[in-house]
Design a protein around this motif. Structure first.
Motif, PDB file in Angstrom:
ATOM      1  N   PRO A  68      -3.900 -35.167 -16.015  1.00  0.00           N
ATOM      2  CA  PRO A  68      -5.265 -35.426 -15.574  1.00  0.00           C
ATOM      3  C   PRO A  68      -5.584 -34.562 -14.358  1.00  0.00           C
ATOM      4  O   PRO A  68      -4.724 -34.332 -13.500  1.00  0.00           O
ATOM      5  CB  PRO A  68      -5.254 -36.911 -15.201  1.00  0.00           C
ATOM      6  N   GLY A 101      -8.573 -33.459 -11.300  1.00  0.00           N
ATOM      7  CA  GLY A 101      -9.818 -33.723 -10.581  1.00  0.00           C
ATOM      8  C   GLY A 101     -10.329 -32.447  -9.941  1.00  0.00           C
ATOM      9  O   GLY A 101     -10.793 -31.530 -10.600  1.00  0.00           O
ATOM     10  N   GLY A 102     -10.201 -32.370  -8.611  1.00  0.00           N
ATOM     11  CA  GLY A 102     -10.659 -31.183  -7.897  1.00  0.00           C
ATOM     12  C   GLY A 102      -9.541 -30.193  -7.610  1.00  0.00           C
ATOM     13  O   GLY A 102      -9.778 -29.137  -7.015  1.00  0.00           O
ATOM     14  N   GLY A 103      -8.308 -30.545  -7.963  1.00  0.00           N
ATOM     15  CA  GLY A 103      -7.176 -29.636  -7.736  1.00  0.00           C
ATOM     16  C   GLY A 103      -6.775 -29.512  -6.269  1.00  0.00           C
ATOM     17  O   GLY A 103      -6.085 -28.577  -5.893  1.00  0.00           O
ATOM     18  N   THR A 104      -7.177 -30.476  -5.418  1.00  0.00           N
ATOM     19  CA  THR A 104      -6.860 -30.357  -3.989  1.00  0.00           C
ATOM     20  C   THR A 104      -5.611 -31.144  -3.585  1.00  0.00           C
ATOM     21  O   THR A 104      -5.247 -31.153  -2.413  1.00  0.00           O
ATOM     22  CB  THR A 104      -8.026 -30.847  -3.106  1.00  0.00           C
ATOM     23  N   GLY A 105      -4.981 -31.796  -4.532  1.00  0.00           N
ATOM     24  CA  GLY A 105      -3.781 -32.576  -4.215  1.00  0.00           C
ATOM     25  C   GLY A 105      -2.718 -31.699  -3.565  1.00  0.00           C
ATOM     26  O   GLY A 105      -2.575 -30.521  -3.905  1.00  0.00           O
ATOM     27  N   SER A 134     -11.150 -32.205   2.343  1.00  0.00           N
ATOM     28  CA  SER A 134     -11.330 -31.632   1.007  1.00  0.00           C
ATOM     29  C   SER A 134     -12.505 -32.263   0.259  1.00  0.00           C
ATOM     30  O   SER A 134     -12.612 -32.112  -0.957  1.00  0.00           O
ATOM     31  CB  SER A 134     -10.045 -31.823   0.196  1.00  0.00           C
ATOM     32  N   ARG A 180     -12.417 -34.976  -6.302  1.00  0.00           N
ATOM     33  CA  ARG A 180     -13.268 -35.807  -7.167  1.00  0.00           C
ATOM     34  C   ARG A 180     -12.775 -37.256  -7.158  1.00  0.00           C
ATOM     35  O   ARG A 180     -11.583 -37.512  -6.901  1.00  0.00           O
ATOM     36  CB  ARG A 180     -13.248 -35.242  -8.599  1.00  0.00           C
ATOM     37  N   LEU A 196      -9.165 -38.781  -6.146  1.00  0.00           N
ATOM     38  CA  LEU A 196      -9.052 -39.517  -4.879  1.00  0.00           C
ATOM     39  C   LEU A 196      -8.493 -40.919  -5.110  1.00  0.00           C
ATOM     40  O   LEU A 196      -7.667 -41.405  -4.324  1.00  0.00           O
ATOM     41  CB  LEU A 196     -10.434 -39.615  -4.216  1.00  0.00           C
ATOM     42  N   THR A 244      -4.766 -40.829  -6.225  1.00  0.00           N
ATOM     43  CA  THR A 244      -3.816 -40.598  -5.127  1.00  0.00           C
ATOM     44  C   THR A 244      -3.993 -41.617  -3.995  1.00  0.00           C
ATOM     45  O   THR A 244      -3.341 -41.494  -2.961  1.00  0.00           O
ATOM     46  CB  THR A 244      -3.990 -39.188  -4.525  1.00  0.00           C
ATOM     47  N   GLY A 293      -6.461 -41.135   1.793  1.00  0.00           N
ATOM     48  CA  GLY A 293      -6.700 -41.774   3.098  1.00  0.00           C
ATOM     49  C   GLY A 293      -7.870 -41.111   3.800  1.00  0.00           C
ATOM     50  O   GLY A 293      -9.021 -41.434   3.547  1.00  0.00           O
ATOM     51  N   GLU A 349      -1.381 -41.700  -9.706  1.00  0.00           N
ATOM     52  CA  GLU A 349      -1.317 -40.231  -9.832  1.00  0.00           C
ATOM     53  C   GLU A 349      -1.334 -39.760 -11.286  1.00  0.00           C
ATOM     54  O   GLU A 349      -0.593 -38.842 -11.667  1.00  0.00           O
ATOM     55  CB  GLU A 349      -0.094 -39.685  -9.086  1.00  0.00           C
ATOM     56  N   ILE A 395      -8.490 -42.359 -15.147  1.00  0.00           N
ATOM     57  CA  ILE A 395      -9.658 -43.044 -14.580  1.00  0.00           C
ATOM     58  C   ILE A 395     -10.896 -42.269 -15.010  1.00  0.00           C
ATOM     59  O   ILE A 395     -10.971 -41.043 -14.825  1.00  0.00           O
ATOM     60  CB  ILE A 395      -9.554 -43.077 -13.040  1.00  0.00           C
ATOM     61  N   GLU A 430      -0.183 -40.510   2.773  1.00  0.00           N
ATOM     62  CA  GLU A 430      -1.467 -40.480   2.068  1.00  0.00           C
ATOM     63  C   GLU A 430      -1.542 -39.462   0.943  1.00  0.00           C
ATOM     64  O   GLU A 430      -2.475 -39.492   0.159  1.00  0.00           O
ATOM     65  CB  GLU A 430      -2.632 -40.266   3.053  1.00  0.00           C
TER      66      GLU A 430
HETATM   67  C1  FAD Z   1      -7.883 -29.190   3.195  1.00  0.00           C
HETATM   68  C2  FAD Z   1      -7.335 -30.461   2.604  1.00  0.00           C
HETATM   69  C3  FAD Z   1      -7.381 -31.631   3.358  1.00  0.00           C
HETATM   70  C4  FAD Z   1      -6.894 -32.817   2.833  1.00  0.00           C
HETATM   71  N1  FAD Z   1      -6.957 -33.938   3.598  1.00  0.00           N
HETATM   72  C5  FAD Z   1      -6.513 -35.092   3.092  1.00  0.00           C
HETATM   73  C6  FAD Z   1      -6.590 -36.294   3.877  1.00  0.00           C
HETATM   74  O1  FAD Z   1      -7.027 -36.306   5.020  1.00  0.00           O
HETATM   75  N2  FAD Z   1      -6.150 -37.434   3.297  1.00  0.00           N
HETATM   76  C7  FAD Z   1      -5.644 -37.475   2.029  1.00  0.00           C
HETATM   77  O2  FAD Z   1      -5.273 -38.555   1.562  1.00  0.00           O
HETATM   78  N3  FAD Z   1      -5.533 -36.348   1.288  1.00  0.00           N
HETATM   79  C8  FAD Z   1      -5.954 -35.178   1.779  1.00  0.00           C
HETATM   80  N4  FAD Z   1      -5.865 -34.041   1.023  1.00  0.00           N
HETATM   81  C9  FAD Z   1      -5.264 -34.108  -0.331  1.00  0.00           C
HETATM   82  C10 FAD Z   1      -6.263 -34.232  -1.500  1.00  0.00           C
HETATM   83  O3  FAD Z   1      -7.555 -33.855  -1.148  1.00  0.00           O
HETATM   84  C11 FAD Z   1      -6.276 -35.654  -2.021  1.00  0.00           C
HETATM   85  O4  FAD Z   1      -5.006 -35.951  -2.534  1.00  0.00           O
HETATM   86  C12 FAD Z   1      -7.309 -35.925  -3.130  1.00  0.00           C
HETATM   87  O5  FAD Z   1      -7.299 -37.302  -3.341  1.00  0.00           O
HETATM   88  C13 FAD Z   1      -7.057 -35.208  -4.441  1.00  0.00           C
HETATM   89  O6  FAD Z   1      -8.242 -35.282  -5.231  1.00  0.00           O
HETATM   90  P1  FAD Z   1      -8.516 -34.214  -6.387  1.00  0.00           P
HETATM   91  O7  FAD Z   1      -9.741 -34.645  -7.123  1.00  0.00           O
HETATM   92  O8  FAD Z   1      -8.504 -32.845  -5.868  1.00  0.00           O
HETATM   93  O9  FAD Z   1      -7.262 -34.494  -7.330  1.00  0.00           O
HETATM   94  P2  FAD Z   1      -6.277 -33.457  -8.043  1.00  0.00           P
HETATM   95  O10 FAD Z   1      -5.611 -32.600  -7.036  1.00  0.00           O
HETATM   96  O11 FAD Z   1      -6.960 -32.780  -9.153  1.00  0.00           O
HETATM   97  O12 FAD Z   1      -5.211 -34.479  -8.636  1.00  0.00           O
HETATM   98  C14 FAD Z   1      -4.402 -35.255  -7.796  1.00  0.00           C
HETATM   99  C15 FAD Z   1      -3.607 -36.267  -8.644  1.00  0.00           C
HETATM  100  O13 FAD Z   1      -4.484 -37.196  -9.260  1.00  0.00           O
HETATM  101  C16 FAD Z   1      -4.356 -37.162 -10.693  1.00  0.00           C
HETATM  102  N5  FAD Z   1      -5.715 -37.320 -11.235  1.00  0.00           N
HETATM  103  C17 FAD Z   1      -6.787 -36.524 -11.008  1.00  0.00           C
HETATM  104  N6  FAD Z   1      -7.879 -37.029 -11.620  1.00  0.00           N
HETATM  105  C18 FAD Z   1      -7.472 -38.158 -12.253  1.00  0.00           C
HETATM  106  C19 FAD Z   1      -8.131 -39.131 -13.061  1.00  0.00           C
HETATM  107  N7  FAD Z   1      -9.435 -39.041 -13.332  1.00  0.00           N
HETATM  108  N8  FAD Z   1      -7.406 -40.162 -13.557  1.00  0.00           N
HETATM  109  C20 FAD Z   1      -6.089 -40.266 -13.286  1.00  0.00           C
HETATM  110  N9  FAD Z   1      -5.406 -39.381 -12.532  1.00  0.00           N
HETATM  111  C21 FAD Z   1      -6.105 -38.350 -12.017  1.00  0.00           C
HETATM  112  C22 FAD Z   1      -3.732 -35.804 -10.995  1.00  0.00           C
HETATM  113  O14 FAD Z   1      -3.027 -35.833 -12.206  1.00  0.00           O
HETATM  114  C23 FAD Z   1      -2.825 -35.626  -9.784  1.00  0.00           C
HETATM  115  O15 FAD Z   1      -1.639 -36.349  -9.973  1.00  0.00           O
HETATM  116  C24 FAD Z   1      -6.331 -32.836   1.530  1.00  0.00           C
HETATM  117  C25 FAD Z   1      -6.282 -31.666   0.772  1.00  0.00           C
HETATM  118  C26 FAD Z   1      -6.776 -30.486   1.308  1.00  0.00           C
HETATM  119  C27 FAD Z   1      -6.715 -29.247   0.461  1.00  0.00           C
END
Ligand code: FAD
Length: 477
Positions: free
Chosen positions: A70, A72-76, A138, A143, A147, A150, A153, A203, A209, A427
């Protein structure tokens, strides 16, 4: 766990049940992650537009035994969204499911699809005259699905909690394609096991979701911020206690910033204005949200005066405008980028009981100095006990010069966190980065329960194989 590659034969089968354009070759952005640690692989990216399409995709993958990541935004930051090993998976991106399905301002609830970008959700909440308080650097890319998956936080946990605390209900597709409609808008619902909290933080390993009912809060009438110089993390914690005694939960964020972080900013991003002519060893960013009757500048000035009198703060600057508050936050939120440009030898997202933080920082610093000379940038969400404890080479040296020491550093820091009763992932989650840590530090009874839950909800192991629980070796069919 026996899986097969997401190959062209399988993709033909999948394409036959999806609308045109729902399957694309993976663009490079899906195979990279923010810190460049892994290079991912995927047979294709599936881009569903509805929960029924997600269900059809999972049903087909489950019956064929094809892994699904799965996305989302790829920021994990722990590689949860990147599959670098094992049978080639399908990436399932929720980015075309971005709708705000419904808004209930009188209930303080917003129902959104999982592909909605956090900044858009914040705007939708503002449009309804409310606040969705999840906030992190991020937020322009992350997305809702990612969020929640994961349990992110961010900077407002002190007042509003983690992502988990902002969710009333979920819609989730299980591995076999069944849709769990748990999109309730209830504050109270004690009807058996809470699947919502099981899915949040899983995760992508227990379900996908597709939508969430989010809890909104009233917008604070006035907001303000201050930077205050303190002598040590211990003084920062005493300042936090004083601030909480005086201002209660008006404190939205309490962030620790180190002199090393300021030096990294000066070195790599000199355009960012430094607040003090001489960079202090430590400072805190305090952010307030107040009801209309109170002016944040007055509240912060009174706090500063009392803290100065008590010898807790040496200097400070209170934002005179919202623009200056934004500037303070820009400085804080640029630190991760400055870190990236310097190049960490080892980074740690840890949490500790508040009263152990000062002792941990002293012990860790002393012990690392026995290994070699490093620069340590220890910063983060101090109010939540969450530190980003990152170790860098001295100027003129590179992270590659310390490659041999990296494992020893990591183990040392994490063992110490464990000794102090903390967590080795505060987090960011486990992803693929910390699967070994989960086994090393996880409680065995909890691990056994986690394996049983995974087996019950995803018996073929198609959901995000290799993430979180990576002890069953993946095999190709
Ligand atoms: C500059 C920067 C700052 C950040 N600061 C913080 C911070 O302060 N606090 C914090 O907690 N994190 C922070 N992060 C980490 C990141 O932004 C978080 O982990 C965010 O929740 C990931 O969201 P995403 O949509 O990019 O998920 P993704 O990176 O795409 O995926 C993250 C995980 O979620 C799973 N996933 C994605 N979408 C779904 C779905 N729809 N259903 C089920 N599983 C799914 C994926 O398989 C993967 O395991 C930061 C990252 C960056 C790059």
């Amino acid at each position: 766990m026996i899986l097969r590659d997401c190959d062209s034969e399988f993709l033909d089968r999948l394409a036959a049940i999806l609308p045109q354009g729902a399957l694309l070759p993976p663009a490079p952005r899906y195979l990279e992650e923010p810190r460049g640690r892994w290079q991912g692989r995927a047979g294709a990216v599936a881009l569903p537009r509805s929960v029924d399409e997600v269900a059809a995709i999972l049903r087909t993958c489950n019956s064929a035994g094809v892994g699904v990541v799965p996305y989302g935004g790829g920021t994990g930051l722990v590689g949860g969204q990147i599959s670098a090993e094992g049978p080639v998976p399908l990436i399932l991106s929720l980015e075309r499911m971005q709708a705000i399905r419904a808004s209930y301002p009188s209930e303080n609830v917003l129902v959104v699809e999982a592909g909605a970008v956090l900044a858009d959700v914040q705007r939708a909440a503002a449009g309804a005259g409310r606040l969705f308080p999840l906030s992190l650097a991020s937020e322009g890319s992350a997305r809702i699905g990612g969020l929640l998956a994961t349990n992110a936080g961010g900077v407002n946990v002190l007042r509003y909690g983690n992502a988990r605390d902002l969710v009333l209900g979920l819609e989730v597709v299980l591995a076999d394609g069944r849709i769990w409609n748990g999109l309730k808008r209830l504050r109270k619902d004690n009807t058996g096991y809470d699947l919502r909290h099981l899915m949040i933080g899983s995760e992508g390993t227990l379900g996908v979701i597709t939508a969430a009912s989010l809890r909104l809060v009233p917008r604070p009438a006035r907001e303000g911020a201050a930077l205050m110089v303190i002598e040590s993390p211990e003084a920062a914690l005493r300042l936090l206690a004083l601030a909480q005694a005086r201002l209660g939960d008006a404190i939205q964020a309490f962030e620790l910033i180190s002199g090393a972080g300021l030096a990294f900013l000066a070195e790599t991003m000199p355009q960012i204005r430094q607040p003090f002519s001489q960079a202090p060893d430590w400072m805190v960013l305090i952010d307030l949200g107040l009801p209309k009757a109170m002016a944040p500048e007055d509240a912060l000035e009174a706090l500063f005066a009392e803290a100065f009198e008590a010898g807790l703060v040496q200097d400070g600057v209170i934002a005179a405008s919202l623009a200056q508050r934004t500037e303070f936050w820009a400085l804080r939120e640029s630190i991760p980028e400055a870190n990236r440009r310097i190049g960490a030898i080892s980074s740690h997202d840890i949490s500790l009981p508040l009263s152990e933080i000062a002792a941990f920082i002293t012990r860790a610093g002393q012990a690392l100095a026995q290994i070699s000379d490093y620069r340590i940038n220890c910063f983060g969400h101090l109010g939540d006990g969450n530190l980003h404890y990152n170790i860098f080479p001295l100027p003129g040296r590179s992270r590659a010069d310390h490659a041999q020491e990296r494992d020893a550093i990591k183990t040392y820091v994490h063992d110490l966190v464990q000794e102090f009763g903390g967590s080795v992932s505060a987090e960011h989650g486990i992803g693929r980065l910390k699967t070994g840590d989960l086994i090393r530090y996880g409680d065995p009874v909890k691990l056994a329960a986690m394996r049983a839950i995974k087996q019950a909800l995803d018996p073929r192991g198609i959901l995000n194989p290799g993430a979180v629980l990576a002890d069953g070796e993946m095999q190709r069919e």
